[in-house]
Design a protein around this motif. Sequence first.
Motif, mmCIF file in Angstrom:
data_model
loop_
_atom_site.group_PDB
_atom_site.id
_atom_site.type_symbol
_atom_site.label_atom_id
_atom_site.label_comp_id
_atom_site.label_asym_id
_atom_site.label_seq_id
_atom_site.Cartn_x
_atom_site.Cartn_y
_atom_site.Cartn_z
ATOM 1 N N GLY A 150 0.704 -1.044 0.076
ATOM 2 C CA GLY A 150 0.164 -0.001 -0.005
ATOM 3 C C GLY A 150 0.993 1.105 -0.043
ATOM 4 N N LEU A 151 1.853 1.162 0.824
ATOM 5 C CA LEU A 151 2.958 2.528 0.787
ATOM 6 C C LEU A 151 3.286 2.687 -0.463
ATOM 7 C CD1 LEU A 151 4.143 4.547 2.572
ATOM 8 C CD2 LEU A 151 6.269 2.928 2.846
ATOM 9 N N ILE A 152 4.044 1.563 -1.331
ATOM 10 C CA ILE A 152 4.664 1.986 -2.450
ATOM 11 C C ILE A 152 3.514 2.357 -3.394
ATOM 12 C CG2 ILE A 152 5.838 0.743 -4.443
ATOM 13 C CD1 ILE A 152 7.009 -1.070 -2.319
ATOM 14 N N LEU A 153 2.536 1.625 -3.633
ATOM 15 C CA LEU A 153 1.368 1.942 -4.701
ATOM 16 C C LEU A 153 0.862 3.431 -4.443
ATOM 17 C CD1 LEU A 153 -0.628 -1.250 -4.863
ATOM 18 C CD2 LEU A 153 0.923 -0.512 -6.505
ATOM 19 N N GLY A 154 0.622 3.895 -3.074
ATOM 20 C CA GLY A 154 0.223 5.036 -2.694
ATOM 21 C C GLY A 154 1.029 6.280 -3.092
ATOM 22 N N LEU A 159 3.452 6.089 -5.515
ATOM 23 C CA LEU A 159 3.332 6.198 -7.031
ATOM 24 C C LEU A 159 2.366 6.832 -7.487
ATOM 25 C CD1 LEU A 159 4.437 2.368 -7.929
ATOM 26 C CD2 LEU A 159 5.797 4.691 -8.273
ATOM 27 N N ILE A 160 1.188 6.750 -7.050
ATOM 28 C CA ILE A 160 0.161 7.512 -7.484
ATOM 29 C C ILE A 160 0.200 8.919 -7.229
ATOM 30 C CG2 ILE A 160 -2.578 7.925 -6.786
ATOM 31 C CD1 ILE A 160 -2.905 5.004 -6.506
ATOM 32 N N GLY A 161 0.617 9.123 -5.969
ATOM 33 C CA GLY A 161 0.896 10.704 -5.724
ATOM 34 C C GLY A 161 1.764 11.350 -6.669
#
Length: 211
Positions: free
Chosen positions: A118-122, A124-126
């Motif tokens: 979740g940390l990595i994906l979030g 990346l989205i930001g």
Amino acid sequence: MINKSFWYADWSFPIICGLLSAGIFAGTHTFYVYGIGAFNEIAFVAMLKSGMTTGDYGAVAAFSASFLFARVIEGSLVGILDIGGALQTGIGLGVPALLLAGGYTLPVENFFAALATGLILGALIGLIIILIRKFTVNSGGSTFGADVMMGAGNASGRFLGPMIILSAMVASIPIGTGSLLGALLFYIWKKPITGGAILGAMIFGGIFPIL
């Protein structure tokens, strides 16, 4: 002064998105393992529960992934990220459904793997939202009064349509025209104009890219 420099800096937005997404993804982990804890609307969680029962995650994956894609574009244009659609639905349901459908259960079954995913994906989205915004709307020297921030939700996000149209017009005349036409078509079809504004801006942005 230190707090202001953090909250108003571009680099802080991916960090905040990552922290939020880590908690949301971990919530999906607890629901998958213990049957409680998902940070989402009941109807959407029921779709994930159905996939866990039948093994078919196609419906929840397609639904949630489309939410994620649309809200990322919306956040880039408007400057307001819909947490409900992008993070809670997209990261919290869509990504886990895609992983489970592909047989990758570790990020959902393991708590620490869920946090890291979740940390990595979030983050990346930001980062994607910041980059898209920097090279489109903000490239003209105007944010139309809205820097990137968290807000809205699945219900209130439908009222962001006019802001999407105005922000698209700031980006370029062709993109603004496409956004307006898309919103008009969706209004005629009695659908939320937000989706039409986003799709119209994307189509015309592809045909008439910003140099």
